[in-house]
Design a protein around this motif. Structure first.
Motif, PDB file in Angstrom:
ATOM      1  N   PHE A  18      50.631 -61.978 -36.806  1.00 51.27           N
ATOM      2  CA  PHE A  18      50.528 -62.427 -38.612  1.00 51.27           C
ATOM      3  C   PHE A  18      51.139 -62.177 -39.627  1.00 51.27           C
ATOM      4  O   PHE A  18      50.872 -63.199 -40.282  1.00 51.27           O
ATOM      5  CB  PHE A  18      48.791 -62.864 -38.574  1.00 51.27           C
ATOM      6  CG  PHE A  18      48.187 -63.316 -36.893  1.00 51.27           C
ATOM      7  CD1 PHE A  18      47.898 -64.329 -36.849  1.00 51.27           C
ATOM      8  CD2 PHE A  18      47.325 -62.223 -36.295  1.00 51.27           C
ATOM      9  CE1 PHE A  18      47.486 -65.292 -35.701  1.00 51.27           C
ATOM     10  CE2 PHE A  18      46.955 -62.816 -35.353  1.00 51.27           C
ATOM     11  CZ  PHE A  18      46.770 -64.258 -34.983  1.00 51.27           C
ATOM     12  N   ALA A  19      50.618 -60.934 -40.077  1.00 51.24           N
ATOM     13  CA  ALA A  19      51.966 -60.493 -41.353  1.00 51.24           C
ATOM     14  C   ALA A  19      53.316 -61.021 -40.880  1.00 51.24           C
ATOM     15  O   ALA A  19      53.396 -61.383 -42.092  1.00 51.24           O
ATOM     16  CB  ALA A  19      51.913 -58.922 -41.199  1.00 51.24           C
ATOM     17  N   PHE A  20      54.311 -60.951 -40.286  1.00 46.90           N
ATOM     18  CA  PHE A  20      54.995 -61.384 -39.947  1.00 46.90           C
ATOM     19  C   PHE A  20      55.727 -62.296 -40.410  1.00 46.90           C
ATOM     20  O   PHE A  20      56.364 -62.973 -41.271  1.00 46.90           O
ATOM     21  CB  PHE A  20      55.829 -60.654 -38.704  1.00 46.90           C
ATOM     22  CG  PHE A  20      55.923 -59.225 -39.027  1.00 46.90           C
ATOM     23  CD1 PHE A  20      56.037 -58.235 -39.959  1.00 46.90           C
ATOM     24  CD2 PHE A  20      56.188 -58.157 -37.168  1.00 46.90           C
ATOM     25  CE1 PHE A  20      56.547 -57.241 -40.389  1.00 46.90           C
ATOM     26  CE2 PHE A  20      56.958 -56.646 -36.998  1.00 46.90           C
ATOM     27  CZ  PHE A  20      56.896 -56.282 -38.784  1.00 46.90           C
TER      28      PHE A  20
ATOM     29  N   ALA B 218      46.790 -70.094 -48.778  1.00 43.05           N
ATOM     30  CA  ALA B 218      46.300 -70.332 -47.728  1.00 43.05           C
ATOM     31  C   ALA B 218      45.172 -68.975 -47.301  1.00 43.05           C
ATOM     32  O   ALA B 218      43.505 -68.205 -48.007  1.00 43.05           O
ATOM     33  CB  ALA B 218      46.782 -69.763 -46.102  1.00 43.05           C
ATOM     34  N   LEU B 219      46.263 -67.813 -48.369  1.00 45.15           N
ATOM     35  CA  LEU B 219      45.367 -66.628 -48.113  1.00 45.15           C
ATOM     36  C   LEU B 219      44.347 -66.584 -50.145  1.00 45.15           C
ATOM     37  O   LEU B 219      43.378 -65.916 -50.264  1.00 45.15           O
ATOM     38  CB  LEU B 219      46.067 -65.792 -49.529  1.00 45.15           C
ATOM     39  CG  LEU B 219      47.098 -64.973 -47.571  1.00 45.15           C
ATOM     40  CD1 LEU B 219      47.765 -64.150 -47.884  1.00 45.15           C
ATOM     41  CD2 LEU B 219      45.931 -64.119 -46.900  1.00 45.15           C
TER      42      LEU B 219
ATOM     43  N   ALA C 105      41.777 -67.652 -42.824  1.00 39.98           N
ATOM     44  CA  ALA C 105      43.113 -66.351 -43.746  1.00 39.98           C
ATOM     45  C   ALA C 105      42.467 -65.017 -44.297  1.00 39.98           C
ATOM     46  O   ALA C 105      43.411 -63.606 -44.115  1.00 39.98           O
ATOM     47  CB  ALA C 105      44.291 -67.119 -44.231  1.00 39.98           C
ATOM     48  N   LYS C 106      41.603 -65.802 -45.226  1.00 38.99           N
ATOM     49  CA  LYS C 106      41.191 -64.256 -45.638  1.00 38.99           C
ATOM     50  C   LYS C 106      40.841 -63.114 -44.883  1.00 38.99           C
ATOM     51  O   LYS C 106      40.679 -62.096 -45.663  1.00 38.99           O
ATOM     52  CB  LYS C 106      40.089 -64.655 -46.878  1.00 38.99           C
ATOM     53  CG  LYS C 106      40.646 -64.928 -48.294  1.00 38.99           C
ATOM     54  CD  LYS C 106      39.544 -65.591 -49.227  1.00 38.99           C
ATOM     55  CE  LYS C 106      40.330 -65.966 -50.393  1.00 38.99           C
ATOM     56  NZ  LYS C 106      38.566 -66.537 -51.470  1.00 38.99           N
ATOM     57  N   LEU C 107      39.757 -63.216 -43.674  1.00 36.56           N
ATOM     58  CA  LEU C 107      38.978 -63.206 -43.048  1.00 36.56           C
ATOM     59  C   LEU C 107      39.924 -62.063 -42.102  1.00 36.56           C
ATOM     60  O   LEU C 107      40.184 -60.568 -41.818  1.00 36.56           O
ATOM     61  CB  LEU C 107      38.730 -63.639 -42.257  1.00 36.56           C
ATOM     62  CG  LEU C 107      37.528 -62.707 -41.256  1.00 36.56           C
ATOM     63  CD1 LEU C 107      36.598 -61.996 -41.603  1.00 36.56           C
ATOM     64  CD2 LEU C 107      36.550 -64.233 -40.059  1.00 36.56           C
ATOM     65  N   VAL C 108      41.826 -62.674 -41.867  1.00 34.77           N
ATOM     66  CA  VAL C 108      42.082 -61.622 -41.103  1.00 34.77           C
ATOM     67  C   VAL C 108      42.807 -61.075 -42.242  1.00 34.77           C
ATOM     68  O   VAL C 108      43.426 -59.513 -41.026  1.00 34.77           O
ATOM     69  CB  VAL C 108      43.166 -63.273 -40.209  1.00 34.77           C
ATOM     70  CG1 VAL C 108      44.785 -61.814 -40.180  1.00 34.77           C
ATOM     71  CG2 VAL C 108      42.999 -64.526 -39.375  1.00 34.77           C
ATOM     72  N   ALA C 109      43.334 -61.216 -43.288  1.00 33.05           N
ATOM     73  CA  ALA C 109      43.736 -60.572 -44.013  1.00 33.05           C
ATOM     74  C   ALA C 109      42.783 -59.327 -44.373  1.00 33.05           C
ATOM     75  O   ALA C 109      43.569 -57.693 -44.033  1.00 33.05           O
ATOM     76  CB  ALA C 109      44.317 -60.851 -45.056  1.00 33.05           C
TER      77      ALA C 109
ATOM     78  N   TRP D 196      38.840 -56.555 -53.162  1.00 29.55           N
ATOM     79  CA  TRP D 196      40.118 -57.329 -53.430  1.00 29.55           C
ATOM     80  C   TRP D 196      40.558 -58.421 -52.475  1.00 29.55           C
ATOM     81  O   TRP D 196      40.839 -59.659 -53.343  1.00 29.55           O
ATOM     82  CB  TRP D 196      40.756 -55.903 -53.313  1.00 29.55           C
ATOM     83  CG  TRP D 196      43.098 -56.491 -53.197  1.00 29.55           C
ATOM     84  CD1 TRP D 196      43.145 -56.705 -54.788  1.00 29.55           C
ATOM     85  CD2 TRP D 196      43.886 -56.475 -52.505  1.00 29.55           C
ATOM     86  NE1 TRP D 196      44.312 -56.620 -55.074  1.00 29.55           N
ATOM     87  CE2 TRP D 196      44.447 -56.750 -54.080  1.00 29.55           C
ATOM     88  CE3 TRP D 196      43.828 -56.568 -51.174  1.00 29.55           C
ATOM     89  CZ2 TRP D 196      46.218 -56.893 -52.984  1.00 29.55           C
ATOM     90  CZ3 TRP D 196      45.541 -56.647 -50.705  1.00 29.55           C
ATOM     91  CH2 TRP D 196      45.820 -56.866 -51.770  1.00 29.55           C
ATOM     92  N   VAL D 197      40.446 -58.456 -50.926  1.00 32.82           N
ATOM     93  CA  VAL D 197      40.188 -60.027 -50.544  1.00 32.82           C
ATOM     94  C   VAL D 197      39.707 -60.740 -51.075  1.00 32.82           C
ATOM     95  O   VAL D 197      40.240 -62.151 -51.801  1.00 32.82           O
ATOM     96  CB  VAL D 197      40.344 -59.853 -49.099  1.00 32.82           C
ATOM     97  CG1 VAL D 197      40.319 -61.342 -48.079  1.00 32.82           C
ATOM     98  CG2 VAL D 197      41.740 -58.658 -48.725  1.00 32.82           C
ATOM     99  N   TRP D 198      38.521 -60.826 -51.059  1.00 29.13           N
ATOM    100  CA  TRP D 198      37.321 -61.479 -51.653  1.00 29.13           C
ATOM    101  C   TRP D 198      36.735 -62.162 -53.135  1.00 29.13           C
ATOM    102  O   TRP D 198      36.779 -63.168 -53.635  1.00 29.13           O
ATOM    103  CB  TRP D 198      36.071 -61.801 -51.194  1.00 29.13           C
ATOM    104  CG  TRP D 198      35.925 -61.593 -49.633  1.00 29.13           C
ATOM    105  CD1 TRP D 198      36.476 -60.441 -48.293  1.00 29.13           C
ATOM    106  CD2 TRP D 198      36.048 -62.929 -48.388  1.00 29.13           C
ATOM    107  NE1 TRP D 198      36.337 -60.574 -47.454  1.00 29.13           N
ATOM    108  CE2 TRP D 198      36.264 -62.050 -47.963  1.00 29.13           C
ATOM    109  CE3 TRP D 198      36.496 -63.899 -48.863  1.00 29.13           C
ATOM    110  CZ2 TRP D 198      36.694 -63.012 -46.018  1.00 29.13           C
ATOM    111  CZ3 TRP D 198      36.135 -65.237 -47.761  1.00 29.13           C
ATOM    112  CH2 TRP D 198      36.136 -64.354 -46.392  1.00 29.13           C
TER     113      TRP D 198
END
Length: 125
Positions: free
Chosen positions: A39-41, A60-61, A67-71, A123-125
């Motif tokens: 996913f990162a690549f 998306a981020l 996407a936030k959950l995956v990150a 940071w993500v949320w």
């Protein structure tokens, strides 16, 4: 043959000590990071392909909960794997290889990882 040996070893009934659990979790987070590289690549490739691709990944981020959950999951796995890896490196140079040292390092690993995971979530949320 020793008759006191267990006939059927049921792993679900064994209480693993904290150092064993952190070591197992270190391996699991390594697998998660390996799979998460897909996913990162993909996101990196899409964001570098064009300005529209960058906007799509950025949007998306910023707005997609999945996407936030995956990150956040990948950052959490990275945080724990990094801290547990440092713990293993300390063991490789004979720092804290006693039973008490192992338990103390496992406790520190869990606490530092929890703080980093919370910070990554903020940071993500």
């Amino acid at each position: 043959m020793n008759s006191k040996r267990p006939v059927n070893l049921d792993l679900s009934t064994i209480q693993f000590p904290l150092p064993a659990l952190t070591s197992i979790a270190h391996r699991i987070t390594g697998v998660i990071l390996f799979v998460g590289l897909i996913f990162a690549f993909w996101a990196l490739d899409k964001s570098l392909s064009s300005p529209a691709g960058f906007e799509a990944v950025s949007d998306a981020l910023a707005h997609n909960i999945l996407a936030k959950l995956v990150a956040w999951g990948l950052l959490s796995a990275l945080s724990f794997h990094l801290v547990a890896g440092i713990k293993h490196l300390l063991m490789d140079v004979n720092i804290g290889v006693t039973l008490e040292g192992g338990v103390k390092k496992a406790q520190i690993t869990v606490i530092v990882s929890a703080v980093l995971i919370i910070l990554a979530g903020v940071w993500v949320w």
